[in-house]
Design an enzyme around this catalytic site. Structure first.
Site, PDB file in Angstrom:
ATOM      1  N   ASP A   1      52.744  57.512 -16.813  1.00  0.00           N
ATOM      2  CA  ASP A   1      52.028  57.597 -18.098  1.00  0.00           C
ATOM      3  C   ASP A   1      51.669  59.046 -18.435  1.00  0.00           C
ATOM      4  O   ASP A   1      51.365  59.361 -19.587  1.00  0.00           O
ATOM      5  CB  ASP A   1      50.713  56.802 -17.977  1.00  0.00           C
ATOM      6  CG  ASP A   1      50.651  55.624 -18.923  1.00  0.00           C
ATOM      7  OD1 ASP A   1      51.543  55.508 -19.776  1.00  0.00           O
ATOM      8  OD2 ASP A   1      49.703  54.843 -18.797  1.00  0.00           O
TER       9      ASP A   1
ATOM     10  N   GLN B   1      47.068  49.608 -17.355  1.00  0.00           N
ATOM     11  CA  GLN B   1      46.953  49.402 -18.810  1.00  0.00           C
ATOM     12  C   GLN B   1      45.520  49.637 -19.280  1.00  0.00           C
ATOM     13  O   GLN B   1      44.580  49.076 -18.733  1.00  0.00           O
ATOM     14  CB  GLN B   1      47.404  47.969 -19.146  1.00  0.00           C
ATOM     15  CG  GLN B   1      47.424  47.654 -20.609  1.00  0.00           C
ATOM     16  CD  GLN B   1      48.483  48.444 -21.370  1.00  0.00           C
ATOM     17  OE1 GLN B   1      49.627  48.547 -20.936  1.00  0.00           O
ATOM     18  NE2 GLN B   1      48.096  49.020 -22.490  1.00  0.00           N
TER      19      GLN B   1
ATOM     20  N   LYS C   1      56.952  45.662 -21.518  1.00  0.00           N
ATOM     21  CA  LYS C   1      57.299  46.642 -20.490  1.00  0.00           C
ATOM     22  C   LYS C   1      58.083  45.992 -19.354  1.00  0.00           C
ATOM     23  O   LYS C   1      59.099  46.514 -18.895  1.00  0.00           O
ATOM     24  CB  LYS C   1      56.031  47.304 -19.929  1.00  0.00           C
ATOM     25  CG  LYS C   1      55.436  48.333 -20.882  1.00  0.00           C
ATOM     26  CD  LYS C   1      54.035  48.752 -20.490  1.00  0.00           C
ATOM     27  CE  LYS C   1      53.417  49.644 -21.577  1.00  0.00           C
ATOM     28  NZ  LYS C   1      51.994  49.872 -21.414  1.00  0.00           N
TER      29      LYS C   1
END
Ligand code: NDP
Length: 291
Positions: free
Chosen positions: A123, A100, A56
């Site tokens: 997200d 995460q 990422k």
């Protein structure tokens, strides 16, 4: 027998999306002096998460965006993580925040997700964004993996409206948002899960079949309607002594068998997986453009 299905090249589409994102990021910098910024927060040492996080960060840099990772010890408390989220929420240089998953067990993941400013929730897991997706409000952020599936369908000319779509899996990350995106695009959607009776009866009617259950090679040719478009979200490790790592990655679909009956199919790897980070960057640039 040779393969009949057209291969949906997720890697190529992801590259195209990333190039578009890079152009949009450059335009934002030129016109408004804004560099889109994404912060990934990694708690603990989960090796798979560490790999995702590095890719990422790298992808952000390649797109001309600011990408940083905050690495916290596995012993981080919920209060400490909430304080980090609060700081990022207040930082005008950060447009996207991604915590995460999975988190260590002393931390309530839902409490963390709810604390992220929904405008920075790239997200798409905050209940406000989940709700916006359900009501079809395009202002929200859709989760990256199912959003990536929609882009693959669009770029490969698959008209979703009026089609029978069957989604295998009902997780918050993939199955349910996939259902919302497909129904918002006017498909007729069936969602199957571990309690579904006679699953093959459902899959057999699918014009578009999306598999997201985490079971290697679960979908076989007999379960697929000839001519169906098959999207394989699954990422599963299976033992493979012939591979020097001792394993290989396969999807939820028996690719060899199903590619003989499907009209289009995504490979694993090289299909949906490549789209997830591309869509994350796309969401971050959009967050920056409306900030
Ligand atoms: P979850 O484990 O959260 O959900 C799995 C879903 O599949 C559940 O709804 C479960 O049903 C259902 N299921 C499990 N077994 C069966 C079965 N035998 N028959 C029917 N339904 C079943 O997984 P995720 O949604 O997070 O991920 C699914 C797959 O996609 C995994 O392989 C994962 O690695 C991959 N993935 C890939 C991503 C990418 O970037 N390409 C991103 C995210 C995930 P129930 O709800 O009843 O338990």
């Amino acid at each position: 027998m040779t393969s009949h299905a057209e291969l949906i090249d997720g890697a190529a589409v992801a590259d195209a999306v990333r190039a578009e994102v890079a152009r949009e990021a450059a335009a934002l910098l030129a016109t408004r002096g804004i560099t889109p910024g994404l912060t990934v927060v990694l708690v603990g040492e989960d090796p798979a998460s560490a790999v995702y996080v590095r890719s990422k960060e790298q992808a952000c840099k390649e797109a001309g965006m600011h990408g940083e990772t905050i690495r916290l010890p596995a012993t981080t408390s919920q209060a400490e993580l909430l304080a980090v989220v609060d700081r990022l929420n207040a930082d005008p240089a950060i447009h996207g925040i991604l915590v995460q998953m999975p988190l260590p067990k002393q931390i309530d993941a839902q409490a963390i997700i709810r604390r992220i400013d929904p405008r920075k929730d790239v997200d798409g897991f905050h209940p406000e964004n989940v709700g916006k997706l359900l009501i079809g409000d395009a202002d929200g952020f859709a989760p990256c993996t199912p959003a990536g599936v929609m882009v693959l369908l669009e770029r490969y000319g698959v008209d979703v409206a009026g089609k029978e779509a069957v989604v295998l899996g009902r997780s918050t990350i993939v199955g349910k948002p996939m259902m919302s995106l497909l129904v918002n695009a006017s498909a007729t959607v069936t969602v199957c899960h571990s309690r579904t009776r006679d699953l093959a009866r459902h899959t057999a009617k699918a014009d578009i079949l999306v598999a997201a259950i985490g079971k290697p090679n679960f979908v076989t040719a007999e379960m697929v309607r000839p001519g169906a478009v098959v999207i394989d979200v699954g990422i599963n490790r299976v033992e493979d002594p012939a591979n020097k790592k001792g394993y290989r990655i396969v999807g939820d679909v028996d690719f060899t068998g199903v590619s003989r009956v499907a009209s289009k199919i995504t490979p694993v790897p090289g299909g949906v997986g490549k789209m997830t980070i591309a869509m994350l960057l796309k969401n971050t640039v959009r967050a920056a453009s409306v900030a």
